[in-house]
Design a protein around this motif. Structure first.
Motif, PDB file in Angstrom:
ATOM      1  N   GLY A 173       0.647  -1.282  -0.105  1.00 13.69           N
ATOM      2  CA  GLY A 173       0.160  -0.034  -0.147  1.00 13.69           C
ATOM      3  C   GLY A 173       0.770   1.071   0.100  1.00 13.69           C
ATOM      4  O   GLY A 173       1.999   1.344   0.822  1.00 13.69           O
ATOM      5  N   CYS A 174       0.525   2.100  -0.797  1.00 18.14           N
ATOM      6  CA  CYS A 174       1.256   3.522  -0.992  1.00 18.14           C
ATOM      7  C   CYS A 174       0.282   4.399  -0.941  1.00 18.14           C
ATOM      8  O   CYS A 174       0.004   5.188  -1.762  1.00 18.14           O
ATOM      9  CB  CYS A 174       2.230   3.409  -2.465  1.00 18.14           C
ATOM     10  SG  CYS A 174       3.170   1.787  -2.495  1.00 18.14           S
ATOM     11  N   PRO A 175       0.014   5.187   0.254  1.00 15.41           N
ATOM     12  CA  PRO A 175      -0.797   5.926   0.441  1.00 15.41           C
ATOM     13  C   PRO A 175      -0.490   7.308   0.383  1.00 15.41           C
ATOM     14  O   PRO A 175       0.702   7.469   0.612  1.00 15.41           O
ATOM     15  CB  PRO A 175      -1.581   5.770   1.665  1.00 15.41           C
ATOM     16  CG  PRO A 175      -0.352   5.132   2.518  1.00 15.41           C
ATOM     17  CD  PRO A 175       0.363   4.159   1.599  1.00 15.41           C
ATOM     18  N   ASP A 176      -1.040   8.488   0.236  1.00 12.66           N
ATOM     19  CA  ASP A 176      -0.727   9.694   0.378  1.00 12.66           C
ATOM     20  C   ASP A 176      -2.006  10.559   0.764  1.00 12.66           C
ATOM     21  O   ASP A 176      -3.057   9.879   1.050  1.00 12.66           O
ATOM     22  CB  ASP A 176       0.043  10.346  -0.839  1.00 12.66           C
ATOM     23  CG  ASP A 176      -0.715  10.672  -2.013  1.00 12.66           C
ATOM     24  OD1 ASP A 176      -1.857  10.433  -2.033  1.00 12.66           O
ATOM     25  OD2 ASP A 176      -0.069  10.653  -3.088  1.00 12.66           O
ATOM     26  N   LYS A 177      -1.780  11.855   0.655  1.00 15.05           N
ATOM     27  CA  LYS A 177      -2.930  12.835   1.246  1.00 15.05           C
ATOM     28  C   LYS A 177      -4.100  12.761   0.172  1.00 15.05           C
ATOM     29  O   LYS A 177      -5.225  12.825   0.501  1.00 15.05           O
ATOM     30  CB  LYS A 177      -2.359  14.154   1.558  1.00 15.05           C
ATOM     31  CG  LYS A 177      -1.983  14.820   0.304  1.00 15.05           C
ATOM     32  CD  LYS A 177      -1.499  16.403   0.480  1.00 15.05           C
ATOM     33  CE  LYS A 177      -1.033  16.991  -0.789  1.00 15.05           C
ATOM     34  NZ  LYS A 177      -1.954  17.114  -2.043  1.00 15.05           N
ATOM     35  N   ASP A 178      -3.686  12.401  -1.103  1.00 13.10           N
ATOM     36  CA  ASP A 178      -4.855  12.448  -2.082  1.00 13.10           C
ATOM     37  C   ASP A 178      -5.619  10.831  -2.008  1.00 13.10           C
ATOM     38  O   ASP A 178      -6.659  10.860  -2.750  1.00 13.10           O
ATOM     39  CB  ASP A 178      -4.193  12.623  -3.467  1.00 13.10           C
ATOM     40  CG  ASP A 178      -3.486  13.904  -3.556  1.00 13.10           C
ATOM     41  OD1 ASP A 178      -4.130  14.867  -3.037  1.00 13.10           O
ATOM     42  OD2 ASP A 178      -2.778  14.276  -4.165  1.00 13.10           O
ATOM     43  N   ILE A 179      -4.828   9.806  -1.580  1.00 19.25           N
ATOM     44  CA  ILE A 179      -5.623   8.492  -1.706  1.00 19.25           C
ATOM     45  C   ILE A 179      -5.470   8.036  -0.346  1.00 19.25           C
ATOM     46  O   ILE A 179      -4.918   6.697  -0.163  1.00 19.25           O
ATOM     47  CB  ILE A 179      -5.068   7.707  -2.741  1.00 19.25           C
ATOM     48  CG1 ILE A 179      -3.351   7.723  -2.868  1.00 19.25           C
ATOM     49  CG2 ILE A 179      -5.604   8.075  -3.957  1.00 19.25           C
ATOM     50  CD1 ILE A 179      -3.045   6.548  -3.771  1.00 19.25           C
ATOM     51  N   PRO A 180      -5.867   8.469   0.881  1.00 21.17           N
ATOM     52  CA  PRO A 180      -5.842   7.749   2.154  1.00 21.17           C
ATOM     53  C   PRO A 180      -6.322   6.499   2.408  1.00 21.17           C
ATOM     54  O   PRO A 180      -6.259   5.648   3.242  1.00 21.17           O
ATOM     55  CB  PRO A 180      -6.299   8.870   3.126  1.00 21.17           C
ATOM     56  CG  PRO A 180      -7.250   9.980   2.158  1.00 21.17           C
ATOM     57  CD  PRO A 180      -6.589   9.694   0.785  1.00 21.17           C
ATOM     58  N   GLY A 181      -7.230   6.309   1.316  1.00 20.27           N
ATOM     59  CA  GLY A 181      -8.422   5.169   1.332  1.00 20.27           C
ATOM     60  C   GLY A 181      -7.301   4.002   0.979  1.00 20.27           C
ATOM     61  O   GLY A 181      -7.818   2.868   1.305  1.00 20.27           O
ATOM     62  N   VAL A 182      -6.357   4.120   0.804  1.00 15.95           N
ATOM     63  CA  VAL A 182      -5.222   3.029   0.444  1.00 15.95           C
ATOM     64  C   VAL A 182      -4.997   2.365   1.894  1.00 15.95           C
ATOM     65  O   VAL A 182      -4.887   0.972   1.747  1.00 15.95           O
ATOM     66  CB  VAL A 182      -3.862   3.517  -0.195  1.00 15.95           C
ATOM     67  CG1 VAL A 182      -2.703   2.239  -0.097  1.00 15.95           C
ATOM     68  CG2 VAL A 182      -4.150   3.765  -1.428  1.00 15.95           C
TER      69      VAL A 182
END
Length: 237
Positions: free
Chosen positions: A10-19
């Motif tokens: 999983g590689c989340p960031d502020k744009d895709i926290p749903g990861v």
């Protein structure tokens, strides 16, 4: 006993926290009876790994009889390289084929956008909520799952959450649309009949629901061995 290994990336960031939700959802599903009752030590979870640590984890999959890799994060399609690029962290990407090494029987699930890298990325939005309700018989689940794997010929399966040129949608509550629906499809197979839902069957069911949800704006794609039976995704334990 069938030797299994699962790798969740999983590689989340502020744009895709749903990861972050996707990572936990897949781990919980795999460990549930519906998902095959994987043991915790059979599952490795990597969050925004370095290229070297990811490659090491993929190499470890080769020691198993069956392996599965899940990737959730940013992605894009490179016309120059004719492949999907997956972002591990800002400025660090890998080509999707790097996830295709593994056990003789191997499945890859990629929940990432495949928009053309030379075009603007559309905003990702909405997904349905889902809940987990684990089945009751992990020992029977493992037996059914393992027996089905033994019947499968070596091969490679790859499941993409969207087509080339499309974006993959997500929300902070439910994670990726394709992943949440795919897991829900697996969770709903709890009749206790001993039947197996294969990866191609699960992908087909999830594809229909994703297409309906997005009005054909997101169309998942799959590649599966021609040999039968296909690898298991969920079991009615």
């Amino acid at each position: 006993m069938v030797a299994r290994k699962a790798l969740i990336i999983g590689c989340p960031d502020k744009d895709i926290p749903g990861v972050l939700v996707d990572m936990e959802n897949y781990r919980r599903f795999f460990q549930s009876s519906s998902g095959g009752a994987w043991y915790s030590n059979e599952i490795e979870v990597l969050k925004s790994p370095s290229t070297a640590s990811l490659q090491s984890a993929v190499r470890r999959l080769q020691n198993a009889d069956y392996s599965i890799v899940v990737f959730a994060g940013h992605g894009g399609y490179s016309n120059a390289k004719q492949t999907t690029l997956l972002q591990l962290s800002p400025g660090v990407s890998i080509e999707e084929h790097e996830l295709k090494d593994g056990a003789p029987r191997h499945t890859v699930i990629i929940d990432a956008c495949r928009v053309h890298l030379d075009k603007p990325v559309m905003e990702e939005y909405r997904a349905k909520a889902m809940a987990f309700d684990s089945a009751d018989n992990p020992a029977r689940s493992r037996m059914l799952f393992d027996n089905h794997i033994r019947a499968c010929a070596p091969g490679l399966a790859v499941m993409h959450s969207c087509s080339i040129g499309e974006g993959a949608q997500e929300t902070t509550d439910s994670g990726g649309l394709y992943s949440s629906i795919l897991i829900r499809v697996g969770e709903n197979r709890r009749a206790g009949t001993g039947q197996v839902l294969t990866i191609s069957e699960a992908h087909a069911d999830a594809t229909a629901l994703v297409r309906r949800e997005t009005r054909d704006r997101q169309i998942p794609r799959g590649m599966f061995p021609r040999t039968l039976p296909r690898f298991p995704f969920a079991v009615d334990a």
